[in-house]
Design an enzyme around this catalytic site. Structure first.
Site, PDB file in Angstrom:
ATOM      1  N   LYS A 158      52.273  37.159  36.605  1.00  0.00           N
ATOM      2  CA  LYS A 158      52.322  38.209  37.637  1.00  0.00           C
ATOM      3  C   LYS A 158      53.503  39.157  37.361  1.00  0.00           C
ATOM      4  O   LYS A 158      53.391  40.374  37.534  1.00  0.00           O
ATOM      5  CB  LYS A 158      52.455  37.595  39.041  1.00  0.00           C
ATOM      6  CG  LYS A 158      51.232  36.844  39.534  1.00  0.00           C
ATOM      7  CD  LYS A 158      49.981  37.704  39.712  1.00  0.00           C
ATOM      8  CE  LYS A 158      50.081  38.670  40.863  1.00  0.00           C
ATOM      9  NZ  LYS A 158      48.769  39.363  41.106  1.00  0.00           N
ATOM     10  N   TYR A 196      52.150  31.008  36.170  1.00  0.00           N
ATOM     11  CA  TYR A 196      51.575  31.947  37.151  1.00  0.00           C
ATOM     12  C   TYR A 196      52.547  33.094  37.433  1.00  0.00           C
ATOM     13  O   TYR A 196      52.187  34.272  37.286  1.00  0.00           O
ATOM     14  CB  TYR A 196      51.239  31.213  38.462  1.00  0.00           C
ATOM     15  CG  TYR A 196      50.986  32.145  39.631  1.00  0.00           C
ATOM     16  CD1 TYR A 196      49.909  33.036  39.620  1.00  0.00           C
ATOM     17  CD2 TYR A 196      51.838  32.159  40.744  1.00  0.00           C
ATOM     18  CE1 TYR A 196      49.685  33.903  40.691  1.00  0.00           C
ATOM     19  CE2 TYR A 196      51.610  33.023  41.815  1.00  0.00           C
ATOM     20  CZ  TYR A 196      50.542  33.891  41.782  1.00  0.00           C
ATOM     21  OH  TYR A 196      50.322  34.753  42.837  1.00  0.00           O
ATOM     22  N   THR A 208      53.322  39.070  44.045  1.00  0.00           N
ATOM     23  CA  THR A 208      53.879  37.932  44.785  1.00  0.00           C
ATOM     24  C   THR A 208      55.402  37.926  44.737  1.00  0.00           C
ATOM     25  O   THR A 208      56.004  38.496  43.818  1.00  0.00           O
ATOM     26  CB  THR A 208      53.348  36.635  44.144  1.00  0.00           C
ATOM     27  OG1 THR A 208      54.105  35.527  44.606  1.00  0.00           O
ATOM     28  CG2 THR A 208      53.454  36.658  42.617  1.00  0.00           C
ATOM     29  N   ASP A 209      56.004  37.249  45.703  1.00  0.00           N
ATOM     30  CA  ASP A 209      57.471  37.086  45.679  1.00  0.00           C
ATOM     31  C   ASP A 209      57.905  36.109  44.582  1.00  0.00           C
ATOM     32  O   ASP A 209      59.086  36.027  44.254  1.00  0.00           O
ATOM     33  CB  ASP A 209      58.003  36.623  47.042  1.00  0.00           C
ATOM     34  CG  ASP A 209      57.435  35.290  47.517  1.00  0.00           C
ATOM     35  OD1 ASP A 209      56.545  34.724  46.844  1.00  0.00           O
ATOM     36  OD2 ASP A 209      57.875  34.811  48.581  1.00  0.00           O
ATOM     37  N   GLU A 210      56.931  35.356  44.004  1.00  0.00           N
ATOM     38  CA  GLU A 210      57.297  34.325  43.021  1.00  0.00           C
ATOM     39  C   GLU A 210      57.875  34.937  41.741  1.00  0.00           C
ATOM     40  O   GLU A 210      58.512  34.244  40.957  1.00  0.00           O
ATOM     41  CB  GLU A 210      56.098  33.431  42.722  1.00  0.00           C
ATOM     42  CG  GLU A 210      55.541  32.822  43.998  1.00  0.00           C
ATOM     43  CD  GLU A 210      54.585  31.657  43.801  1.00  0.00           C
ATOM     44  OE1 GLU A 210      54.631  31.001  42.768  1.00  0.00           O
ATOM     45  OE2 GLU A 210      53.790  31.420  44.732  1.00  0.00           O
TER      46      GLU A 210
HETATM   47  P1  NAD Z   1      42.309  33.738  45.156  1.00  0.00           P
HETATM   48  O1  NAD Z   1      42.517  32.803  44.014  1.00  0.00           O
HETATM   49  O2  NAD Z   1      41.893  33.180  46.483  1.00  0.00           O
HETATM   50  O3  NAD Z   1      41.225  34.836  44.779  1.00  0.00           O
HETATM   51  C1  NAD Z   1      41.233  35.485  43.531  1.00  0.00           C
HETATM   52  C2  NAD Z   1      39.953  36.313  43.414  1.00  0.00           C
HETATM   53  O4  NAD Z   1      39.979  36.975  42.141  1.00  0.00           O
HETATM   54  C3  NAD Z   1      38.664  35.461  43.441  1.00  0.00           C
HETATM   55  O5  NAD Z   1      37.693  36.086  44.246  1.00  0.00           O
HETATM   56  C4  NAD Z   1      38.222  35.421  41.989  1.00  0.00           C
HETATM   57  O6  NAD Z   1      36.810  35.304  41.834  1.00  0.00           O
HETATM   58  C5  NAD Z   1      38.749  36.762  41.492  1.00  0.00           C
HETATM   59  N1  NAD Z   1      38.989  36.742  40.046  1.00  0.00           N
HETATM   60  C6  NAD Z   1      39.699  35.818  39.340  1.00  0.00           C
HETATM   61  N2  NAD Z   1      39.675  36.118  38.022  1.00  0.00           N
HETATM   62  C7  NAD Z   1      38.946  37.259  37.898  1.00  0.00           C
HETATM   63  C8  NAD Z   1      38.570  38.059  36.798  1.00  0.00           C
HETATM   64  N3  NAD Z   1      38.928  37.742  35.536  1.00  0.00           N
HETATM   65  N4  NAD Z   1      37.826  39.176  37.022  1.00  0.00           N
HETATM   66  C9  NAD Z   1      37.464  39.506  38.283  1.00  0.00           C
HETATM   67  N5  NAD Z   1      37.761  38.771  39.366  1.00  0.00           N
HETATM   68  C10 NAD Z   1      38.507  37.654  39.179  1.00  0.00           C
HETATM   69  O7  NAD Z   1      43.663  34.542  45.267  1.00  0.00           O
HETATM   70  P2  NAD Z   1      44.439  35.061  46.568  1.00  0.00           P
HETATM   71  O8  NAD Z   1      45.289  33.965  47.086  1.00  0.00           O
HETATM   72  O9  NAD Z   1      43.498  35.751  47.472  1.00  0.00           O
HETATM   73  O10 NAD Z   1      45.433  36.127  45.908  1.00  0.00           O
HETATM   74  C11 NAD Z   1      45.009  37.480  45.707  1.00  0.00           C
HETATM   75  C12 NAD Z   1      46.142  38.259  45.089  1.00  0.00           C
HETATM   76  O11 NAD Z   1      47.301  38.217  45.922  1.00  0.00           O
HETATM   77  C13 NAD Z   1      46.584  37.706  43.727  1.00  0.00           C
HETATM   78  O12 NAD Z   1      46.859  38.793  42.885  1.00  0.00           O
HETATM   79  C14 NAD Z   1      47.846  36.919  44.038  1.00  0.00           C
HETATM   80  O13 NAD Z   1      48.711  36.895  42.936  1.00  0.00           O
HETATM   81  C15 NAD Z   1      48.412  37.738  45.197  1.00  0.00           C
HETATM   82  N6  NAD Z   1      49.242  36.982  46.153  1.00  0.00           N
HETATM   83  C16 NAD Z   1      48.792  35.805  46.694  1.00  0.00           C
HETATM   84  C17 NAD Z   1      49.575  35.134  47.635  1.00  0.00           C
HETATM   85  C18 NAD Z   1      49.085  33.860  48.288  1.00  0.00           C
HETATM   86  O14 NAD Z   1      49.835  33.241  49.058  1.00  0.00           O
HETATM   87  N7  NAD Z   1      47.852  33.424  48.070  1.00  0.00           N
HETATM   88  C19 NAD Z   1      50.810  35.665  48.023  1.00  0.00           C
HETATM   89  C20 NAD Z   1      51.245  36.871  47.444  1.00  0.00           C
HETATM   90  C21 NAD Z   1      50.447  37.530  46.519  1.00  0.00           C
HETATM   91  P1  TYD Z   2      51.151  26.293  47.230  1.00  0.00           P
HETATM   92  O1  TYD Z   2      50.352  26.348  48.488  1.00  0.00           O
HETATM   93  O2  TYD Z   2      50.521  25.780  45.982  1.00  0.00           O
HETATM   94  O3  TYD Z   2      51.777  27.730  47.013  1.00  0.00           O
HETATM   95  P2  TYD Z   2      52.947  28.215  45.970  1.00  0.00           P
HETATM   96  O4  TYD Z   2      53.107  27.195  44.912  1.00  0.00           O
HETATM   97  O5  TYD Z   2      52.351  29.483  45.447  1.00  0.00           O
HETATM   98  O6  TYD Z   2      54.177  28.417  46.805  1.00  0.00           O
HETATM   99  O7  TYD Z   2      52.420  25.365  47.502  1.00  0.00           O
HETATM  100  C1  TYD Z   2      53.297  25.629  48.596  1.00  0.00           C
HETATM  101  C2  TYD Z   2      54.412  24.600  48.531  1.00  0.00           C
HETATM  102  O8  TYD Z   2      53.852  23.301  48.787  1.00  0.00           O
HETATM  103  C3  TYD Z   2      55.066  24.488  47.164  1.00  0.00           C
HETATM  104  O9  TYD Z   2      56.455  24.204  47.342  1.00  0.00           O
HETATM  105  C4  TYD Z   2      54.377  23.297  46.512  1.00  0.00           C
HETATM  106  C5  TYD Z   2      54.082  22.406  47.706  1.00  0.00           C
HETATM  107  N1  TYD Z   2      52.863  21.569  47.589  1.00  0.00           N
HETATM  108  C6  TYD Z   2      52.936  20.192  47.873  1.00  0.00           C
HETATM  109  O10 TYD Z   2      54.012  19.661  48.240  1.00  0.00           O
HETATM  110  N2  TYD Z   2      51.797  19.457  47.763  1.00  0.00           N
HETATM  111  C7  TYD Z   2      50.604  19.987  47.371  1.00  0.00           C
HETATM  112  O11 TYD Z   2      49.608  19.236  47.256  1.00  0.00           O
HETATM  113  C8  TYD Z   2      50.539  21.402  47.097  1.00  0.00           C
HETATM  114  C9  TYD Z   2      49.258  22.045  46.659  1.00  0.00           C
HETATM  115  C10 TYD Z   2      51.698  22.153  47.222  1.00  0.00           C
END
Ligand code: NAD
Ligand code: TYD
Length: 350
Positions: free
Chosen positions: A161, A157, A132-134
């Site tokens: 990462k 988190y 992630t960019d975070e």
């Molecule tokens: P998500 O929370 O929707 O899904 C996570 C998946 O991992 C689920 O299917 C869960 O069952 C599985 N999982 C969790 N713990 C596990 C374990 N111990 N063993 C096996 N499986 C396990 O997450 P997402 O939003 O799809 O993100 C996927 C990846 O992309 C993550 O690594 C996250 O850090 C990265 N990412 C997410 C975003 C975003 O905006 N959501 C952006 C950039 C990077």
């Molecule tokens: P989120 O979707 O949780 O993603 P991330 O924290 O990984 O960026 O949140 C996106 C942005 O929205 C973040 O600045 C937090 C804000 N946010 C709210 O203002 N209200 C909410 O209920 C949630 C879940 C997030």
């Protein structure tokens, strides 16, 4: 490349789109979806491809070191695309240890399993870590995250990462493991779990509940349609350079409050009700501790080196996303029953 690819976290939001992309685009690959099915994992996300002959689901927890080695020995993967993670910042604030276990220990278990079965013969092998960019921390009003930006995570988190990214690089530098890393901005799209901002607001609009905006709402995120992230992973997995990182994004920054207002407008239009109905639900609530002000990705490297371009604009992507949620309200009802209610009450007192 032919062969077998283990995709971890394939039942989650982004992972399910990556699994679908690979299963449908590469019939010569055997795709193994390795997932523990936590609250965020849902095999409903893959209903349309579950009967494909090149797809197998394996239930397994990546924190289990012996199980990972057994699975790797059994399936002998040529590639790993690692997405399994605890992914929600707010949950990491209440339970950081779960994030260390899955995101750090789980990643190291997978690196060890790959190293063990590949036995220094890395020809045709690849370990792709999805991050992630975070990890870069927060930007001020200006500037963009580049691949060379120093890591400066602030939430449990992002700290977990960042740690996993360091281990991936260390395994490349120390053992020569053929790794690539992608750091992507915030995703949105179908199957997004309604703990995150966009699907949470869609769900609350449909159930006439407040739309919680943390702090003053001026926090900025850079949003990418999830299928465009899956396409970037495909490109980097196949064409990225060993040991390199690639930032993934679409130059699409929004302040949270503006994004939610745009979402409200589109929801009112699609639900054919007076403009302003959904926006009336906007409610400012207590801020998230350690809230990063602004994320914004410089995606020049992946564009110049690998020719990457997102396929949809934000307006198109958001419209597709809302349509998906309106057409899949049963999916939304299923994932918001049970444990979700407890989570919601704990997080939002209501
Ligand atoms: P998500 O929370 O929707 O899904 C996570 C998946 O991992 C689920 O299917 C869960 O069952 C599985 N999982 C969790 N713990 C596990 C374990 N111990 N063993 C096996 N499986 C396990 O997450 P997402 O939003 O799809 O993100 C996927 C990846 O992309 C993550 O690594 C996250 O850090 C990265 N990412 C997410 C975003 C975003 O905006 N959501 C952006 C950039 C990077
Ligand atoms: P989120 O979707 O949780 O993603 P991330 O924290 O990984 O960026 O949140 C996106 C942005 O929205 C973040 O600045 C937090 C804000 N946010 C709210 O203002 N209200 C909410 O209920 C949630 C879940 C997030």
């Amino acid at each position: 490349m032919k062969g077998t690819i283990i995709i971890t976290g394939g039942a989650g939001f982004i992972g399910s789109h990556v699994v679908r992309e690979f299963v449908t685009k590469y019939p010569d690959y055997q795709i193994i979806n390795l997932d523990a099915l936590t609250y965020a994992g849902n095999l409903e996300n893959l209903k349309d491809i579950e009967d494909f002959s090149n797809y197998t689901f394996v239930k397994g927890d990546i924190t289990d070191q012996n199980l990972m080695l057994d699975i790797f020995k059994e399936y002998q993967p040529d590639g790993v695309i690692h997405l399994a993670a605890e992914s929600h910042v707010d949950r990491s604030i209440t339970d950081p240890t779960a994030f260390v276990m899955t995101n750090v220990i789980g990643t190291v278990n997978l690196l060890n399993a790959a190293k063990e079965i590949w036995k220094d013969d890395y020809v045709g092998k690849r370990f792709h870590h999805v991050s992630t960019d975070e990890v870069y921390g927060t930007l001020g009003e200006t500037g963009l995250f580049q691949e060379t930006t120093s890591y400066d995570p602030h939430s449990p988190y992002s700290a977990s990462k960042a740690s996993s990214d360091h281990f991936v690089r260390a395994y490349h530098d120390t053992y020569g493991l053929p790794t690539v890393l992608t750091n992507c901005s915030n995703n949105y799209g179908p199957n997004h779990f309604p703990e995150k901002l966009i699907p949470l607001c869609i769900h609350n609009i449909l159930t006439n509940k407040p739309l919680p905006i943390y702090g003053n709402g001026k926090y900025t995120r850079d949003w990418l349609f999830v299928i465009d992230h899956a396409k970037a992973i495909d490109l980097v997995f196949h064409n990225g350079k060993n040991g390199d990182s690639y930032n993934v994004g679409g130059f699409n920054e929004w302040q949270n409050i503006d994004l939610v207002k745009e979402l409200c407008k589109q929801m009112d239009e699609k639900l054919a009700r007076p403009i302003g109905t959904s926006a009336a639900l906007i409610t400012y609530v207590k801020d998230r501790p350690g809230h990063d002000l602004r994320y914004a990705i410089d995606a020049t490297k992946i564009n110049k080196e690998l020719g990457y371009q997102p396929s949809v604009t934000f307006e198109q992507g958001l419209s597709l996303t809302i349509d998906w949620f309106l057409n899949n309200q049963e999916w939304l009802d299923n994932v918001t029953s049970g444990d979700y209610q407890k989570y919601y009450q704990g997080q939002y007192n209501g």
